[in-house]
Write a protein that holds these residues in place. Structure first.
Motif, PDB file in Angstrom:
ATOM      1  N   HIS A 168     -13.206 -30.429  26.467  1.00  0.00           N
ATOM      2  CA  HIS A 168     -14.455 -29.669  26.480  1.00  0.00           C
ATOM      3  C   HIS A 168     -15.623 -30.619  26.662  1.00  0.00           C
ATOM      4  CE1 HIS A 168     -12.988 -25.898  24.083  1.00  0.00           C
ATOM      5  NE2 HIS A 168     -12.226 -26.175  25.123  1.00  0.00           N
TER       6      HIS A 168
ATOM      7  N   THR B 158     -18.813 -26.735  28.660  1.00  0.00           N
ATOM      8  CA  THR B 158     -18.100 -25.767  27.844  1.00  0.00           C
ATOM      9  C   THR B 158     -18.999 -25.225  26.740  1.00  0.00           C
ATOM     10  OG1 THR B 158     -16.157 -27.197  28.161  1.00  0.00           O
ATOM     11  CG2 THR B 158     -15.940 -25.380  26.586  1.00  0.00           C
TER      12      THR B 158
ATOM     13  N   GLU C 209     -13.190 -19.316  30.143  1.00  0.00           N
ATOM     14  CA  GLU C 209     -12.651 -19.352  31.506  1.00  0.00           C
ATOM     15  C   GLU C 209     -13.095 -18.097  32.253  1.00  0.00           C
ATOM     16  OE1 GLU C 209     -10.764 -21.779  32.986  1.00  0.00           O
ATOM     17  OE2 GLU C 209     -11.156 -22.968  31.177  1.00  0.00           O
ATOM     18  N   TRP C 210     -13.368 -18.253  33.551  1.00  0.00           N
ATOM     19  CA  TRP C 210     -13.769 -17.118  34.372  1.00  0.00           C
ATOM     20  C   TRP C 210     -12.740 -16.003  34.275  1.00  0.00           C
ATOM     21  CZ3 TRP C 210     -18.549 -16.791  35.688  1.00  0.00           C
ATOM     22  CH2 TRP C 210     -19.299 -17.931  35.946  1.00  0.00           C
TER      23      TRP C 210
ATOM     24  N   THR D 273     -12.045 -14.120  31.726  1.00  0.00           N
ATOM     25  CA  THR D 273     -11.499 -13.862  30.388  1.00  0.00           C
ATOM     26  C   THR D 273     -12.473 -13.111  29.486  1.00  0.00           C
ATOM     27  OG1 THR D 273     -12.311 -15.966  29.478  1.00  0.00           O
ATOM     28  CG2 THR D 273     -10.077 -15.952  30.464  1.00  0.00           C
TER      29      THR D 273
ATOM     30  N   SER E 101     -16.865 -15.755  27.045  1.00  0.00           N
ATOM     31  CA  SER E 101     -18.123 -16.484  26.888  1.00  0.00           C
ATOM     32  C   SER E 101     -19.017 -15.756  25.893  1.00  0.00           C
ATOM     33  CB  SER E 101     -18.844 -16.607  28.230  1.00  0.00           C
ATOM     34  OG  SER E 101     -18.059 -17.334  29.146  1.00  0.00           O
TER      35      SER E 101
ATOM     36  N   GLU F 136      -9.450 -21.915  24.494  1.00  0.00           N
ATOM     37  CA  GLU F 136      -8.327 -22.708  25.018  1.00  0.00           C
ATOM     38  C   GLU F 136      -8.747 -24.140  25.162  1.00  0.00           C
ATOM     39  OE1 GLU F 136      -7.613 -19.230  27.990  1.00  0.00           O
ATOM     40  OE2 GLU F 136      -5.965 -20.643  28.094  1.00  0.00           O
TER      41      GLU F 136
END
Length: 173
Positions: free
Chosen positions: A19, A94, A126-127, A129, A132, A173
């Motif tokens: 990260h 991140t 992650e894109w 998911t 965010s 993750e």
């Protein structure tokens, strides 16, 4: 064997998770970034920082909305979240951390007395998911300007550590 500092532990955890982190600082003027980069090898995970003290700097450098600043003022949870998101997204990290507050000795009001600080933490999942998020917490610290700023740095690092422990209950993750 001496115990590791929170900065060292955070560095190890960020490195192990692959990260990265960046800071958006107002009342701390770069002290959070300085604490994170005091650790050898910080370039493995620390991307950079933006010191955005004035309203216009917050708008131009971090994308904080004029409406948030006008309606809530710079010392607010909404602005802290927007600052954290802004630095996270502008640096493509991140994690984005932000600080905004009234360090004193002047500038406080009845609603926002000297020592009031908001710490923002934004995570980039992650894109696809939809993991965010951004949070902001309000704190009230005692002491002179230096003490408020130092307490803010300690709290910001503690907040990032707590988020790394479980990303506020979200999977990281």
């Amino acid at each position: 064997m001496s115990e590791q500092s929170i900065e060292q532990r955070l560095g190890d955890r960020l490195r192990e998770a692959d990260h990265t982190v960046a800071t958006a600082e107002s009342c701390t003027g770069g002290l959070v970034g300085a604490a994170l980069t005091a650790v050898p090898g910080a370039s493995d995970y620390f991307e950079g920082g933006i010191i955005a003290y004035a309203y216009d700097a917050k708008r131009h450098l971090l994308g904080v909305s004029r409406e948030s600043l006008d309606e809530r003022g710079a010392v607010s949870g909404r602005v802290a979240r927007e600052m954290a998101r802004g630095v996270r997204d502008k640096t493509d990290t991140t994690w984005g951390l932000s600080t905004t507050g009234v360090a004193g000795p002047t500038g406080g009001t009845e609603e926002t007395p000297v020592g009031t600080v908001y710490v923002g933490v934004a995570y980039a999942g992650e894109w696809g998911t939809e993991t965010s998020y951004a949070t902001a917490t309000r704190h009230r610290f005692d002491g002179d300007r230096a003490a408020v700023r130092e307490s803010t740095v300690e709290q910001t690092l503690a907040d990032l550590s707590a988020e790394l422990d479980g990303a506020g209950g979200r999977s990281v993750e």
